[in-house]
Design a protein around this motif. Structure first.
Motif, PDB file in Angstrom:
ATOM      1  N   GLY A 136       0.221   6.277  -7.562  1.00  9.39           N
ATOM      2  CA  GLY A 136       1.675   6.786  -6.701  1.00  9.39           C
ATOM      3  C   GLY A 136       1.912   5.865  -6.508  1.00  9.39           C
ATOM      4  N   VAL A 137       1.828   4.421  -6.214  1.00  9.14           N
ATOM      5  CA  VAL A 137       2.398   2.972  -5.693  1.00  9.14           C
ATOM      6  C   VAL A 137       3.767   2.533  -6.683  1.00  9.14           C
ATOM      7  N   GLU A 158       1.728   5.072   0.294  1.00  6.40           N
ATOM      8  CA  GLU A 158       0.943   4.403  -1.262  1.00  6.40           C
ATOM      9  C   GLU A 158      -0.676   3.990  -0.516  1.00  6.40           C
TER      10      GLU A 158
END
Length: 109
Positions: A22-23, A77
């Motif tokens: 997600g980052v 995130e």
């Protein structure tokens, strides 16, 4: 508005693909938007003799807002608060200043 409120409220608009982790997406967006800020400032000095018009300031405000949004999502995130980042950064800078190391190179000065 404070950092915590912004981070929470901005998250409601975080609709992006998860690319492996997600980052990744917000980090790429952060770099892209920071580049757009730099490009607009470069053009002020290239084309406008370093004069920042009201229109340019508004455009920069919008781009800096995008930088803030992507920074907030990157932090979220990573389960890091924007407030934590701001406090840590200020502590680091004030320590460097107190030790006469505010200028120079390297993270560990």
């Amino acid at each position: 508005m404070n950092f915590s409120d912004y981070q929470i409220k901005s998250r409601a608009t975080a609709k992006y693909p998860v690319i492996g982790h997600g980052v990744i997406y917000p980090t790429l967006g952060l770099v892209n938007e920071a580049g757009e800020v730099a490009g607009k400032i470069k053009k002020v000095f290239r084309d406008k003799e370093g004069e920042f018009s009201a229109e340019t300031r508004e455009a920069l405000k919008a781009e800096l807002g995008d930088v803030l949004w992507y920074l907030a999502q990157t932090c979220t995130e990573l389960d890091i608060s924007l407030e934590e980042v701001a406090e840590s950064n200020l502590t680091k800078l004030l320590d460097r200043q107190a030790r006469g190391k505010i200028q120079g190179d390297g993270d560990n000065r």
